[in-house]
Design a protein around this motif. Structure first.
Motif, mmCIF file in Angstrom:
data_model
loop_
_atom_site.group_PDB
_atom_site.id
_atom_site.type_symbol
_atom_site.label_atom_id
_atom_site.label_comp_id
_atom_site.label_asym_id
_atom_site.label_seq_id
_atom_site.Cartn_x
_atom_site.Cartn_y
_atom_site.Cartn_z
ATOM 1 N N ASP A 168 20.890 10.750 16.036
ATOM 2 C CA ASP A 168 21.400 11.817 15.180
ATOM 3 C C ASP A 168 21.710 11.384 13.758
ATOM 4 N N ALA A 169 21.395 10.130 13.427
ATOM 5 C CA ALA A 169 21.643 9.661 12.067
ATOM 6 C C ALA A 169 20.695 8.520 11.746
ATOM 7 N N VAL A 170 20.290 8.459 10.483
ATOM 8 C CA VAL A 170 19.474 7.333 10.023
ATOM 9 C C VAL A 170 20.330 6.068 10.044
ATOM 10 N N ILE A 171 19.766 4.985 10.564
ATOM 11 C CA ILE A 171 20.475 3.708 10.648
ATOM 12 C C ILE A 171 20.195 2.935 9.366
ATOM 13 N N GLY A 172 21.131 2.989 8.436
ATOM 14 C CA GLY A 172 20.936 2.331 7.152
ATOM 15 C C GLY A 172 20.897 0.817 7.288
ATOM 16 N N ILE A 173 20.468 0.156 6.206
ATOM 17 C CA ILE A 173 20.415 -1.314 6.209
ATOM 18 C C ILE A 173 21.855 -1.831 6.259
ATOM 19 N N PRO A 174 22.208 -2.615 7.258
ATOM 20 C CA PRO A 174 23.613 -3.014 7.442
ATOM 21 C C PRO A 174 24.022 -4.152 6.506
ATOM 22 N N ASN A 175 25.266 -4.092 6.065
ATOM 23 C CA ASN A 175 25.865 -5.236 5.381
ATOM 24 C C ASN A 175 26.935 -5.819 6.306
ATOM 25 N N ILE A 176 27.647 -6.811 5.824
ATOM 26 C CA ILE A 176 28.646 -7.464 6.672
ATOM 27 C C ILE A 176 29.740 -6.487 7.082
ATOM 28 N N THR A 177 30.163 -5.643 6.170
ATOM 29 C CA THR A 177 31.191 -4.656 6.503
ATOM 30 C C THR A 177 30.706 -3.709 7.585
ATOM 31 N N THR A 178 29.417 -3.319 7.509
ATOM 32 C CA THR A 178 28.845 -2.438 8.542
ATOM 33 C C THR A 178 29.056 -3.023 9.928
ATOM 34 N N GLN A 179 28.715 -4.294 10.079
ATOM 35 C CA GLN A 179 28.804 -4.913 11.401
ATOM 36 C C GLN A 179 30.255 -5.156 11.819
ATOM 37 N N ALA A 180 31.132 -5.411 10.866
ATOM 38 C CA ALA A 180 32.547 -5.554 11.212
ATOM 39 C C ALA A 180 33.096 -4.234 11.735
ATOM 40 N N LEU A 181 32.709 -3.136 11.108
ATOM 41 C CA LEU A 181 33.180 -1.813 11.534
ATOM 42 C C LEU A 181 32.547 -1.376 12.849
ATOM 43 N N ALA A 182 31.315 -1.794 13.097
ATOM 44 C CA ALA A 182 30.585 -1.317 14.275
ATOM 45 C C ALA A 182 31.111 -1.914 15.568
ATOM 46 N N ASN A 183 31.520 -3.175 15.524
ATOM 47 C CA ASN A 183 31.902 -3.890 16.746
ATOM 48 C C ASN A 183 33.403 -3.751 16.980
ATOM 49 N N PRO A 184 33.820 -3.112 18.075
ATOM 50 C CA PRO A 184 35.261 -2.957 18.357
ATOM 51 C C PRO A 184 36.010 -4.279 18.459
ATOM 52 N N GLU A 185 35.295 -5.367 18.762
ATOM 53 C CA GLU A 185 35.944 -6.675 18.865
ATOM 54 C C GLU A 185 36.419 -7.196 17.515
ATOM 55 N N PHE A 186 35.993 -6.538 16.432
ATOM 56 C CA PHE A 186 36.410 -6.942 15.098
ATOM 57 C C PHE A 186 37.382 -5.945 14.464
ATOM 58 N N SER A 187 37.977 -5.081 15.271
ATOM 59 C CA SER A 187 38.825 -4.024 14.695
ATOM 60 C C SER A 187 40.047 -4.595 13.980
ATOM 61 N N ILE A 188 40.635 -5.667 14.508
ATOM 62 C CA ILE A 188 41.808 -6.252 13.837
ATOM 63 C C ILE A 188 41.362 -6.980 12.572
ATOM 64 N N LEU A 189 40.178 -7.582 12.598
ATOM 65 C CA LEU A 189 39.643 -8.197 11.384
ATOM 66 C C LEU A 189 39.495 -7.147 10.290
ATOM 67 N N VAL A 190 38.981 -5.985 10.646
ATOM 68 C CA VAL A 190 38.840 -4.906 9.658
ATOM 69 C C VAL A 190 40.210 -4.505 9.115
ATOM 70 N N GLU A 191 41.208 -4.402 10.012
ATOM 71 C CA GLU A 191 42.563 -4.082 9.562
ATOM 72 C C GLU A 191 43.071 -5.157 8.599
ATOM 73 N N ALA A 192 42.753 -6.405 8.909
ATOM 74 C CA ALA A 192 43.196 -7.505 8.055
ATOM 75 C C ALA A 192 42.538 -7.434 6.682
ATOM 76 N N LEU A 193 41.247 -7.105 6.646
ATOM 77 C CA LEU A 193 40.544 -6.990 5.370
ATOM 78 C C LEU A 193 41.149 -5.897 4.503
ATOM 79 N N VAL A 194 41.518 -4.808 5.141
ATOM 80 C CA VAL A 194 42.139 -3.698 4.399
ATOM 81 C C VAL A 194 43.538 -4.094 3.933
ATOM 82 N N ALA A 195 44.315 -4.694 4.844
ATOM 83 C CA ALA A 195 45.699 -5.053 4.516
ATOM 84 C C ALA A 195 45.758 -6.110 3.415
ATOM 85 N N ALA A 196 44.759 -6.978 3.349
ATOM 86 C CA ALA A 196 44.766 -8.052 2.354
ATOM 87 C C ALA A 196 44.248 -7.608 0.998
ATOM 88 N N SER A 197 43.616 -6.455 0.936
ATOM 89 C CA SER A 197 43.025 -5.989 -0.319
ATOM 90 C C SER A 197 44.096 -5.532 -1.305
#
Length: 612
Positions: A168-197
C-alpha cells in the motif's frame, strides 16, 4: 557494479530468448507465460507500476527467467509517493532514482508470505554509500510490513518467475533513521536520538542526511538500554543529562565511513564521532571493547542503507568521558571497570546484574579481577564461563556478596554469611574474614583494592575467586583451628582432608563437625600429660578425631536435639538447651560457635576435645 553485472546477464539472457524463434526445436509453439510483468500488465491497479518499470528499463528484467519476489505498489501508493516528493508525474522522477526505488521493491528468490519472518532481507537496490545491496526490514508481527512504511495488502500472487505481494505504499530508499524507526528493537535508541537532540545537533536529521555521511552506526538494542538504565539506577532516558546522552550516542557512530562487518580487523582501534576510540575483537565472534573493557557483541550485521550501515549490538558502549561522570550501581561499576569485565559477564549470565543494580538494597561485594577468573577457570579445567552450569555459577558469585555496606575498617577476624546457600535450603554459606595481614577471605582471596564506593554498596576488589567452601576450607582458613588441621593432616592419619572435602550428596557427606579450637588442644595436652600432638600415638589420634564427626547429616544448632548422637568414633550426648556435648568419659565440652555452614556440612566450634 555487482548488481549491474547481474542485471546485464539477465538482460542478455532475455534478449537472447526473445531473439530466438517462438517455436521450440521441433517447431511447436511455446506456451504463453505468466511472468511478474504479465501480472502487473493485466491488473489496472498496477498501471503506474507498469509505466515505472518501462521508464526505468526494468520490464525485461521482471519478464525474464529467474526467481524474484516483488513488493508491488498499487496506483494509490504511487500517487501518494509522487505527491509527497513534489513530483507531478513519473516523468519528473530522474530515471536512475526511479530505477533504484523500483529495485528496492525486488528481492532475489521466491519469498512467499509464509517464508517471510521478522528480520532483514536484501533488495536489488544499491545506495550512494556502498555498492552492496540495500536492506529491507520485514516485520511479520501483524501481517507483513516493510521498512515500517509499507504493508502487504494482497500476498502470494504467483508468477512463473517468482511471486508478487501487493503493498500500500512505495518503499523509499532507506537511510539509517529509516531502519532505526522500522525495527521495534531500536525503539529506545530512537527515543534517545530524539532526547539528545538540541539546537546544535538533530540526530534524526543527521542520520537521515548526507552531511558527514556515510555513517557506520553500532545500534544498541532495547535490552541494552534497559541494562544501562538499571546500572545507572535510572527509570528512563529523561533521567540522563542531555550532554551525557549526546556523549554516549556519539560514541556509537563512525562518520565518513561505511564499515561493513567484513571490513573489521581484529585489534583495530576505531575513532568515533565522539572523539574517543574503541577496539574491535573478532575472537569468538565480532565484538566491540569500549572504555569499560567489557565486550559488546555485534548481534546483527550489515543493515545497509543509502547513507551508511547499521550493526546491532547487545550493550550500550561507554566512552571514558561518560564513565567519569556517572554514579553506577555495583553491577554498573563492574560493567564500567575494565578489570572487572569477566565479573560483569558472569553477572549477566546469571541474571545477578539485576540484583546488584537494585538501589533500594545495599551490598558488599568481593569482586574478583579478570585474572582471578582466568585462574579459577584454568584450575577447574574450564575454558570459559559458559562451561559452568548457570546455577553453579550463580552460587559462586553469591559467595562473594554480603548484605549491607561494609567498609574494610569494619571487618574483623570473624565469620559472616554470604548470599550463597547450602543445598536446596535458605541457610547461607559462611565466610571467614581474617584481617591479620590485610583482608583475606576463606584463606584463599586477598583484598587488593578496598572500599570502592557504588551507589548501592561497597566493592572490595580481590585477587582470587572465592570458591564454594567445604568444611576443610574453614578449618584451614581459621587460625583458631590450626592444631585441628595439624592433627587431621598428620602423616600417620587417614586422608581426612580428602574425606571431609567429599561433595555434598556423596557418602559420607554431608558432615557435622564439632571442631576443637587451639585452646581445647592445649588443654588436652595438659590433661594427658603430653607436650604436643607428636606424643599421641596414631591409633589414639584417629579414634579421637572420629569422635568429632557426624556423617551424612548437616545438623545446624537449631536442629540439635538432646540425647545420644552417633559419631564416626562412637556415641556422644547432646544437651541442646545448654549447647554442650558430653563424651563417653563424662567430660563436657561447650559449643562456643555455631553454624559455620559449608557446602558439604556444618562446623560448630567447641572448647574441649572429645575423647572416646
Amino acid at each position: 557494479m555487482k548488481k549491474l553485472i547481474h542485471l546485464f546477464a539477465i538482460l542478455i539472457a532475455t534478449f537472447t530468448f526473445i531473439g530466438c524463434s517462438n517455436d521450440d526445436d521441433n517447431g511447436t509453439p511455446m506456451p504463453e507465460g505468466n511472468t511478474i510483468v504479465d501480472i502487473v500488465a493485466s491488473n489496472s491497479e498496477y498501471s503506474s507500476l507498469a509505466a515505472a518499470l518501462d521508464a526505468a528499463g526494468l520490464t525485461a528484467v521482471l519478464a525474464s527467467e529467474g526467481n524474484f519476489t516483488v513488493f508491488a505498489p498499487n496506483n494509490t501508493a504511487f500517487s501518494t509517493f509522487l505527491s509527497a516528493n513534489g513530483f507531478a508525474s513519473l516523468d519528473e522522477v530522474p530515471v536512475e532514482v526511479l530505477r533504484e526505488i523500483l529495485l528496492n521493491h525486488v528481492v532475489e528468490g521466491v519469498n512467499t508470505s509464509g517464508d517471510l519472518t521478522t528480520g532483514y532481507i536484501t533488495s536489488l537496490a544499491t545506495g550512494s554509500s556502498s555498492t552492496e545491496n540495500l536492506s529491507l526490514f520485514i516485520n511479520t508481527t501483524s501481517g507483513v510490513e516493510i521498512n515500517g512504511v509499507s504493508e502487504v495488502t494482497q500476498a502470494d500472487i504467483n508468477a512463473d518467475n517468482g511471486v508478487v505481494h501487493q503493498v500500500d505504499a512505495v518503499i523509499g530508499i532507506p537511510n539509517i533513521t529509516t531502519q532505526a524507526l522500522a525495527n521495534p528493537e531500536f525503539s529506545i535508541l530512537v527515543e534517545a536520538l530524539v532526547a539528545a537532540s538540541d539546537s546544535n545537533i538533530n540526530y534524526v536529521d543527521l542520520l537521515s542526511g548526507t552531511s558527514a555521511a556515510p555513517f557506520t552506526v553500532f545500534a544498541p538494542t532495547n535490552d541494552s538500554f534497559v541494562a544501562l538504565l538499571n546500572a545507572l539506577g535510572l527509570t528512563s532516558l529523561e533521567d540522563i543529562p542531555q550532554d551525557l546522552l549526546q556523549t554516549i550516542l556519539n560514541y556509537h557512530v563512525i562518520a565518513g565511513a561505511n564499515v561493513r562487518v567484513e571490513d573489521l580487523v581484529n585489534g583495530q582501534s576505531v575513532t568515533t564521532f565522539q572523539g574517543e576510540s574503541f577496539t574491535i575483537d573478532l575472537d569468538g565472534g565480532a565484538k566491540i571493547i569500549d572504555a569499560t573493557g567489557n565486550p559488546s557483541n555485534i548481534v546483527v550485521t550489515n543493515v545497509q542503507t543509502d547513507n551508511g550501515v547499521v550493526h546491532a549490538i547487545d550493550k550500550v558502549l561507554l566512552p571514558q568521558a561518560a564513565i567519569d561522570i556517572v554514579d553506577p550501581t555495583i553491577a554498573g561499576l563492574a560493567m564500567m571497570t575494565p578489570d572487572l569485565s569477566t565479573l560483569a559477564e558472569a553477572l549477566q549470565i546469571t541474571g545477578l546484574d539485576d540484583v546488584l543494580d537494585d538501589r533500594n538494597s545495599e551490598y558488599t561485594v568481593f569482586a574478583p579481577t579478570n585474572a582471578s577468573f582466568d585462574a579459577f577457570l584454568t584450575a577447574n579445567g574450564l575454558s570459559s564461563l559458559n562451561d559452568i552450569p548457570v546455577e553453579a555459577l550463580t552460587q559462586v558469585l553469591l559467595n562473594h556478596v554480603l548484605s549491607g555496606s561494609i567498609l574494610s575498617v569494619e571487618l574483623t577476624n570473624s565469620y559472616t554469611n554470604s548470599l550463597a546457600t547450602y543445598a536446596n535450603t535458605d541457610n547461607n554459606l559462611s565466610m571467614y574474614i581474617n584481617i591479620d595481614n590485610g583482608v583475606t577471605i576463606n584463606g584463599v582471596s586477598d583484598v587488593a583494592l578496598a572500599d570502592v564506593q557504588a551507589a548501592n554498596g561497597i566493592v572490595h576488589v580481590v585477587d582470587a575467586v572465592i570458591d564454594l567452601p567445604t568444611v576443610v576450607t574453614f578449618a584451614v582458613a581459621d587460625p583458631n583451628f590450626s592444631s585441628l588441621v595439624a592433627a587431621l593432616t598428620r602423616p600417620d592419619q587417614p586422608d581426612f582432608a580428602t574425606i571431609l572435602s567429599t561433595e555434598n550428596g556423596t557418602s559420607p557427606a554431608p558432615f557435622t563437625v564439632f571442631a576443637p579450637d587451639n585452646v581445647a588442644f592445649n588443654d588436652l595436652f595438659v590433661e594427658l600429660g603430653v607436650n604436643s600432638l607428636d606424643d599421641i600415638d596414631g591409633a589414639t589420634l584417629t579414634a579421637v578425631l572420629n569422635m568429632h564427626v557426624i556423617a551424612e547429616a548437616n545438623v545446624r544448632a537449631e536442629d540439635l536435639e538432646s540425647g545420644p548422637v552417633t559419631t564416626l568414633g562412637g556415641d556422644i550426648i547432646i544437651d541442646a538447651p545448654n549447647t554442650t556435648i558430653t563424651d563417653p568419659n563424662g567430660r563436657v565440652s561447650n559449643i562456643v560457635l555455631v553454624n559455620i555452614q559449608a557446602t558439604n556440612g556444618v562446623v560448630h566450634a567447641i572448647d574441649k576435645v572429645i575423647l572416646p
